[in-house]
Write a protein that holds these residues in place. Structure first.
Motif, short mmCIF file in Angstrom:
data_model
loop_
_atom_site.label_atom_id
_atom_site.label_comp_id
_atom_site.label_asym_id
_atom_site.label_seq_id
_atom_site.Cartn_x
_atom_site.Cartn_y
_atom_site.Cartn_z
N GLY A 175 0.81 -1.22 0.00
CA GLY A 175 0.00 0.00 0.00
C GLY A 175 0.83 1.26 0.00
N ILE A 176 1.92 1.25 0.77
CA ILE A 176 2.81 2.42 0.81
C ILE A 176 3.51 2.59 -0.53
CG2 ILE A 176 4.95 3.29 1.85
CD1 ILE A 176 3.84 2.08 4.52
N LEU A 177 4.01 1.51 -1.11
CA LEU A 177 4.65 1.60 -2.42
C LEU A 177 3.69 2.16 -3.47
CD1 LEU A 177 6.66 -1.73 -2.55
CD2 LEU A 177 7.61 0.58 -2.62
N ARG A 178 2.47 1.69 -3.47
CA ARG A 178 1.48 2.21 -4.43
C ARG A 178 1.18 3.67 -4.17
NH1 ARG A 178 -2.99 -2.62 -4.63
NH2 ARG A 178 -1.73 -4.07 -5.83
N GLY A 179 1.12 4.04 -2.91
CA GLY A 179 0.79 5.42 -2.55
C GLY A 179 1.85 6.43 -2.95
N VAL A 180 3.11 6.02 -3.00
CA VAL A 180 4.18 6.96 -3.36
C VAL A 180 4.60 6.84 -4.82
CG1 VAL A 180 5.04 7.07 -0.99
CG2 VAL A 180 6.06 5.45 -2.59
#
Length: 85
Positions: free
Chosen positions: A58-63
């Motif tokens: 989720g963090i990778l997708r968000g950034v």
């Protein structure tokens, strides 16, 4: 990877996002079974991952500026739209 192993479960989403901040190149992320498979017992890749895996994803997708996922995976996994964090 070393940073994540040392971080433990108390690392904030903001700290993880800083570690994964944009640098030149392409980032990839995936989980797989011990035998190299990408589909778990439920017939989905999501059944291979745990809470920590989903958090990092989720963090990778968000950034990310862009995310590429195969259409079959989107349909099978029921992915929602990506939202910046």
């Amino acid at each position: 990877m070393q940073l994540l192993q040392e971080a433990g479960g108390d690392t904030s989403d903001q700290q993880l996002a800083q570690w994964y901040a944009f640098q030149e190149g392409v980032r990839t992320n995936m989980v797989m079974s011990a035998d190299g498979g990408a589909i778990g017992s439920e017939g989905l890749s999501g059944s291979l991952s745990g809470v920590a895996d989903r958090r990092v994803l989720g963090i990778l997708r968000g950034v990310a500026d862009a995310v590429m996922v195969a259409a079959g995976t989107v349909r099978a996994e029921g992915y929602d739209p990506i939202r910046a964090r």
